[in-house]
Design a protein around this motif. Structure first.
Motif, PDB file in Angstrom:
ATOM      1  N   ASP A 329       0.839  -1.188   0.000  1.00  0.00           N
ATOM      2  CA  ASP A 329       0.000   0.000   0.000  1.00  0.00           C
ATOM      3  C   ASP A 329       0.884   1.251   0.000  1.00  0.00           C
ATOM      4  O   ASP A 329       1.615   1.523   0.956  1.00  0.00           O
ATOM      5  CB  ASP A 329      -0.894  -0.006   1.246  1.00  0.00           C
ATOM      6  CG  ASP A 329      -1.945   1.096   1.215  1.00  0.00           C
ATOM      7  OD1 ASP A 329      -1.772   2.061   0.454  1.00  0.00           O
ATOM      8  OD2 ASP A 329      -2.943   0.985   1.961  1.00  0.00           O
ATOM      9  N   ALA A 330       0.794   2.029  -1.070  1.00  0.00           N
ATOM     10  CA  ALA A 330       1.666   3.196  -1.228  1.00  0.00           C
ATOM     11  C   ALA A 330       1.368   4.293  -0.216  1.00  0.00           C
ATOM     12  O   ALA A 330       2.182   5.199  -0.016  1.00  0.00           O
ATOM     13  CB  ALA A 330       1.541   3.760  -2.636  1.00  0.00           C
ATOM     14  N   THR A 333       3.710   5.327   3.692  1.00  0.00           N
ATOM     15  CA  THR A 333       4.975   5.869   3.179  1.00  0.00           C
ATOM     16  C   THR A 333       6.179   5.418   3.990  1.00  0.00           C
ATOM     17  O   THR A 333       7.205   5.027   3.433  1.00  0.00           O
ATOM     18  CB  THR A 333       4.917   7.412   3.169  1.00  0.00           C
ATOM     19  OG1 THR A 333       3.769   7.815   2.425  1.00  0.00           O
ATOM     20  CG2 THR A 333       6.165   7.988   2.541  1.00  0.00           C
ATOM     21  N   MET A 336       6.923   1.743   3.389  1.00  0.00           N
ATOM     22  CA  MET A 336       7.427   1.598   2.023  1.00  0.00           C
ATOM     23  C   MET A 336       8.894   2.016   1.951  1.00  0.00           C
ATOM     24  O   MET A 336       9.734   1.331   1.349  1.00  0.00           O
ATOM     25  CB  MET A 336       6.591   2.446   1.061  1.00  0.00           C
ATOM     26  CG  MET A 336       7.077   2.431  -0.378  1.00  0.00           C
ATOM     27  SD  MET A 336       6.757   0.867  -1.223  1.00  0.00           S
ATOM     28  CE  MET A 336       5.015   1.066  -1.617  1.00  0.00           C
ATOM     29  N   LEU A 366      10.863   9.780  -0.632  1.00  0.00           N
ATOM     30  CA  LEU A 366       9.655   9.413   0.099  1.00  0.00           C
ATOM     31  C   LEU A 366       9.629   9.989   1.511  1.00  0.00           C
ATOM     32  O   LEU A 366       8.558  10.322   2.034  1.00  0.00           O
ATOM     33  CB  LEU A 366       9.526   7.883   0.178  1.00  0.00           C
ATOM     34  CG  LEU A 366       9.008   7.156  -1.055  1.00  0.00           C
ATOM     35  CD1 LEU A 366       9.119   5.655  -0.849  1.00  0.00           C
ATOM     36  CD2 LEU A 366       7.566   7.540  -1.361  1.00  0.00           C
TER      37      LEU A 366
END
Length: 405
Positions: A329-330, A333, A336, A366
């Protein structure tokens, strides 16, 4: 840049309590110029960023009694110090009910409301970093402890309140650790362990102890982390549902990995296999605590890939990380970025510095302005690992662009 200089000029002028007209006169005096070639309106244009002082900047600095760098360098906003648990809890035993309780009587409905609040904080942690959440987390923890100590309630409600203190301490400790407040996180975890044990919730106590062990393993206390992770599994596994056992074993695997050495590496791989076996026993009819909602096969693969990365086995780590990241799931953050950081290190170990540099660039992008100590440390690890490839153009460009990342 002109707006940043303007803000600095305004700040320094306010410090001296000068008007814009006064500053204009002082600039002319510093420049040794008669008359008023610089007036109040010009100072206003500088402060609002409509015009850059350029050749007037040295005279501005001299008039204000600061360096040119002070005026030209963007200033970080003042950040208030992070609170600590001591700011929110009484000095005496925080879980000791008051002899004379003056608070209202609470029932199971209050417990249900607390459960929803705690779960909401867990979900917020999926998308926000520790630095953003530590204040509300500690306020909530203080509120629940206060409620337990001061309210009147039945024994059953008291046990449920203790469980909520334990659950809240687990997520608050995790948040504090992510904010880099490791001593604070340990105090919070220990408070939660005490609450869970008083509530006779051994699964929750094991989760809290495992969380503390995980922090110890990551902050230079590898031997303590291994002992505590093993104890958390050993003392809690009898009553723990499959998901909880899988999580305990995951932490045992990581603790062995961080402890180092061939034997610990073998023990880590063995614990990973046992974690997978435990999770396979989970079924639709198996009831697990709500705080284990995130434990699934994907998370076990993440830990497996991290273990193999730490053991310098990139041929195992890289495919696992690519698989996990392809469906992640982007909106999460921070996670990720953390998983990508492990991929960057594994790629460097696989002698793929160009791709490692590209992944590292993505990690840095990010997490810009993300207040997470975990992520900051991972960025340092990546850049340190890439120093071995400083002669590769892509790596050299990355290191030059982010020397202080």
């Amino acid at each position: 840049m002109s707006s940043e200089i303007g803000a600095n000029i305004r700040r320094e002028r306010d410090r001296l309590r000068w008007s814009q007209a006064r500053l204009a006169r002082e600039v002319c005096r510093a420049a040794g110029i008669a008359g008023e070639p610089v007036g109040r309106q010009e100072v206003s244009r500088w402060e609002t960023g409509k015009r850059t002082p350029r050749e007037w900047l040295p005279f501005l600095a001299a008039a204000l009694g600061v360096t040119v760098d002070t005026l030209s360098t963007p200033q970080k906003p003042a950040v208030p110090p992070l609170p600590t648990l001591a700011d929110f809890l009484p000095e005496e035993d925080p879980l000791s009910p008051l002899e004379s309780r003056t608070g209202r009587r609470v029932g199971i409905g209050t417990v249900d409301e607390l459960q929803q609040r705690v779960h909401g904080l867990r979900l917020a942690d999926d998308v926000l970093a520790g630095g953003d959440l530590i204040r509300p987390a500690l306020r909530d923890l203080r509120r629940v402890v206060k409620l337990y100590r001061e309210s009147t309630h039945t024994s059953d409600v008291g046990w449920q309140l203790l469980r909520q203190i334990g659950e809240l301490a687990q997520i608050a400790g995790w948040i504090a650790s992510d904010a880099g407040q490791h001593e604070e996180a340990e105090r919070i975890y220990r408070l939660g362990i005490s609450a869970a044990r008083q509530a006779e919730d051994h699964t929750l106590a094991g989760n809290l102890a495992g969380s503390l062990a995980y922090q110890m393993s990551n902050t230079g206390r590898e031997a303590e982390g291994l002992i505590l992770a093993q104890a958390a599994f050993r003392d809690s596994q009898a009553e723990a549902p499959p998901k909880a056992r899988a999580l305990y074993l995951d932490r045992v695997a990581w603790a062995h990995t961080k402890a180092g050495g061939t034997e610990n590496g073998q023990q880590a791989v063995r614990a990973l296999g046992e974690a997978g076996q435990a999770l396979s026993e989970d079924s639709e009819g198996t009831e697990s605590p709500a705080y284990l909602y995130w434990v699934d096969a994907g998370e076990l693969r993440v830990m497996e890939s991290r273990v193999y990365t730490e053991l310098h086995r990139p041929l195992r780590a890289v495919p696992l990380l690519r698989e996990v990241l392809s469906g992640y799931d982007a909106t999460h953050t921070r996670e990720m970025a953390l998983y990508l950081s492990w991929l960057a290190v594994a790629l460097a170990d696989a002698n793929e510095p160009e791709e490692a540099a590209a992944v590292a660039e993505r990690v840095i992008f990010l997490v810009t302005d993300t207040p997470s100590a975990r992520v900051a440390e991972r960025v340092r690890v990546i850049l340190g690992r890439l120093q071995n490839y400083a002669d590769v153009p892509e790596v050299a460009a990355l290191l030059a662009e982010h020397p202080a990342a």
